[in-house]
Enzyme design. Structure first.
Site, short mmCIF file in Angstrom:
data_model
loop_
_atom_site.label_atom_id
_atom_site.label_comp_id
_atom_site.label_asym_id
_atom_site.label_seq_id
_atom_site.Cartn_x
_atom_site.Cartn_y
_atom_site.Cartn_z
CE LYS A 22 -1.82 1.09 4.61
NZ LYS A 22 -2.02 3.63 4.13
CG ASN A 23 2.69 2.66 3.50
OD1 ASN A 23 1.42 2.84 3.87
ND2 ASN A 23 3.16 2.12 4.71
NE ARG A 131 0.34 9.93 10.48
CZ ARG A 131 0.50 9.44 9.71
NH1 ARG A 131 -0.88 9.05 9.24
NH2 ARG A 131 1.34 9.15 8.18
C1 UD1 Z 1 5.26 7.64 8.59
C2 UD1 Z 1 5.78 6.45 8.56
C3 UD1 Z 1 6.79 4.93 7.43
C4 UD1 Z 1 4.63 5.03 8.16
C5 UD1 Z 1 3.75 5.69 8.43
C6 UD1 Z 1 1.95 5.66 8.18
C7 UD1 Z 1 9.12 6.44 8.48
C8 UD1 Z 1 10.14 7.71 9.07
N1 UD1 Z 1 7.53 7.19 8.76
O1 UD1 Z 1 5.18 7.50 7.29
O2 UD1 Z 1 7.01 4.15 7.45
O3 UD1 Z 1 4.44 3.73 7.00
O4 UD1 Z 1 4.36 6.71 8.96
O5 UD1 Z 1 2.19 4.92 9.47
O6 UD1 Z 1 8.56 5.74 10.57
N2 UD1 Z 1 7.46 15.65 10.60
C9 UD1 Z 1 7.39 17.05 10.35
N3 UD1 Z 1 6.64 17.52 9.22
C10 UD1 Z 1 6.65 16.85 8.26
C11 UD1 Z 1 7.05 15.47 7.82
C12 UD1 Z 1 7.12 14.87 8.77
O7 UD1 Z 1 7.91 17.02 11.65
O8 UD1 Z 1 6.56 17.94 7.36
C13 UD1 Z 1 7.22 13.97 11.52
C14 UD1 Z 1 6.14 13.34 11.34
O9 UD1 Z 1 5.41 14.22 12.31
C15 UD1 Z 1 6.63 12.46 12.14
C16 UD1 Z 1 7.96 11.80 11.66
O10 UD1 Z 1 8.41 13.56 10.99
O11 UD1 Z 1 6.95 12.14 14.07
C17 UD1 Z 1 7.97 10.92 9.84
O12 UD1 Z 1 7.19 11.20 9.16
P1 UD1 Z 1 6.70 11.24 7.81
O13 UD1 Z 1 7.83 9.44 7.34
O14 UD1 Z 1 6.63 11.83 7.01
O15 UD1 Z 1 5.25 10.25 7.91
P2 UD1 Z 1 4.80 9.34 7.13
O16 UD1 Z 1 5.19 9.52 6.09
O17 UD1 Z 1 3.93 9.55 7.17
#
Ligand code: UD1
Length: 429
Positions: A22-23, A131
């Protein structure tokens, strides 16, 4: 609302075919916005998120067909889809569509790169923490976009196109790396993404973009180099196997005992999780395209894990591993470092008899000899499947409510588990 009904106690025996990830599927589908030609994707899972995203893309003008048929006329989903964004008819992604799925925010990358403008609602998605999207916006701004937030929308413009640059992330972000890749692929000149996510889904997107004519090197490492090109063309690409689905069924088999072969997957994409299972005393046989999980009679040993970006232990398997540890012969500590609010399954696992103490980002799980079936409620995608796993090992009946969370991310869950001897069925509302 549908529910999942489980009668626990059966060991799992058999083979489970693993679906496309999915991801990976979601960013790959979004990449179709970057070209006027057809992008053909194979090994696409039948999931609610795929349907939702196809509607969102349709709103921008993407023509979407499933296994050669028009989407509206197809009776079911196929595993090959074709996406053609011949022309982009709308560069706005409205709140009503984006709020259903966080990943739809990522359309901002290819829309901006191809059209010079994008107006995308700030996202909703799973309730697992704040997020934010600041990394995404900073990356686009580094590539020369003008950005503002207007009435809940991120508004990005680059009338003369994006310009290659250095994009350095303060923290590893999968989503922001996807978006930076798609944007930089069509920027003028060279870009370097520093502190990039290394997840297999990033490599999959980069491979697909390269097949579309992009010039990306270093995906899968922390530094990615991109030489921008003027246009991208059509391509054919097969979606990488779902390492989270693989890990989920591995933990189910570990929890119930028995022997299950997970077919069509890649062990090297979930080394951290497989290592943790081995430390817990579970048998793990790594094949070239399969993994066999077995546990016969021996108890589950407690193992401490900490979630981390790839290649660390994935946050998307944290809830499932916690379910397994509820039956360990001792106390395991699980530390969540990616999200600040990803322990919502703890209260539901407690209803099945689990003993878990929360301490900030840590959960201390005191293993119990038995769990007992109960009525529980899914809170997010991965949390909900942890309740299914626990239910499979619990004594008596478990009913999991709000299964729409499961449908977002697990293809044919009941059928795959039933085929291995689980007593699990869907109760229609
Ligand atoms: C994350 C997970 C991914 C998982 C998905 C759904 C990691 C690194 N990422 O991806 O494996 O499949 O959730 O559960 O394990 N952040 C910020 N600012 C931003 C973007 C992110 O502060 O603009 C922070 C987020 O709050 C979080 C971290 O960075 O604490 C990782 O975020 P990110 O990898 O972007 O999240 P997803 O892409 O949702």
């Amino acid at each position: 609302m549908d529910k999942i009904h489980i009668v626990g106690g059966n060991r799992l025996h058999g083979t489970i075919p693993i679906s496309g990830a999915k991801n990976a599927t979601l960013p790959l589908m979004i990449a179709s916005l970057a070209t006027s030609e057809t992008l053909t994707l194979h090994n696409v899972p039948s999931l609610q998120d795929v349907v939702t995203l196809s509607r969102i893309l349709g709103n921008h003008g993407v023509d979407y067909t499933v296994a050669g048929r028009r989407s509206g006329s197809a009776s079911g989903q196929g595993s090959t889809i074709k996406l053609t964004a011949k022309s982009i008819v709308d560069t706005t992604a409205p709140y009503d569509l984006v709020r259903r799925m966080r990943a739809s925010f990522w359309v901002i990358g290819p829309l901006l790169a191809r059209m010079g403008e994008a107006r995308v609602s700030l996202p909703g998605g799973c309730a697992i923490g704040t997020r934010p999207v600041d990394f995404f916006l900073d990356a686009l701004s580094a590539l020369g976009a003008d950005l503002s937030i207007e009435q809940g929308y991120a508004v990005a413009t680059a009338r003369k196109g994006l310009i290659g640059n250095r994009v350095s992330f303060p923290r590893v972000s999968v989503g922001a790396t996807h978006v930076a890749l798609m944007a930089a692929a069509l920027a003028r000149g060279e870009s370097v993404i520093e502190n990039a996510a290394c997840e297999p889904e990033i490599v999959d997107l980069a491979d697909c973009l390269n097949a579309m004519g992009a010039k990306i090197e270093g995906a899968g490492t922390r530094t990615i180099h991109i030489q921008g090109v003027d246009v991208l063309h059509g391509a054919e690409h097969s979606v990488v196997p779902d390492r989270i689905e693989t890990g989920t069924y591995a933990m189910a088999a570990a929890m119930t005992g028995g022997k299950v072969t997970l077919e069509g997957t890649r062990a090297e994409h979930l080394s951290a999780a497989l290592d943790a299972l081995e430390q817990a005393g579970v048998g793990v046989e790594r094949g070239e395209t399969s993994i066999t999980i077995s546990r016969n009679g021996n108890g589950i040993q407690p193992v401490d894990v900490t979630t981390d970006p790839f290649p660390g232990f994935p946050t998307d398997l944290q809830a499932q591993f916690m379910a397994l540890m509820t039956r360990a012969q001792g106390t395991a500590t699980i530390t969540e470092t990616i999200f600040e609010n990803r322990f919502m399954h703890v209260a539901e696992l407690a209803r099945l008899g689990a003993a878990i103490r929360l301490d900030g980002q840590k959960a201390h799980v005191d293993g119990q000899p038995t769990l007992t079936g109960a009525e529980v409620m899914a809170t997010d995608l991965r949390a909900s499947v942890s309740l299914v796993i626990a239910g499979l090992a619990a004594e008596g009946e478990t009913t999991v409510g709000r299964v729409y969370h499961l449908d977002r991310g697990f293809e044919n869950l009941e059928a795959k588990l039933s085929a291995c001897g689980a007593q699990i069925e869907r109760l229609a509302a």
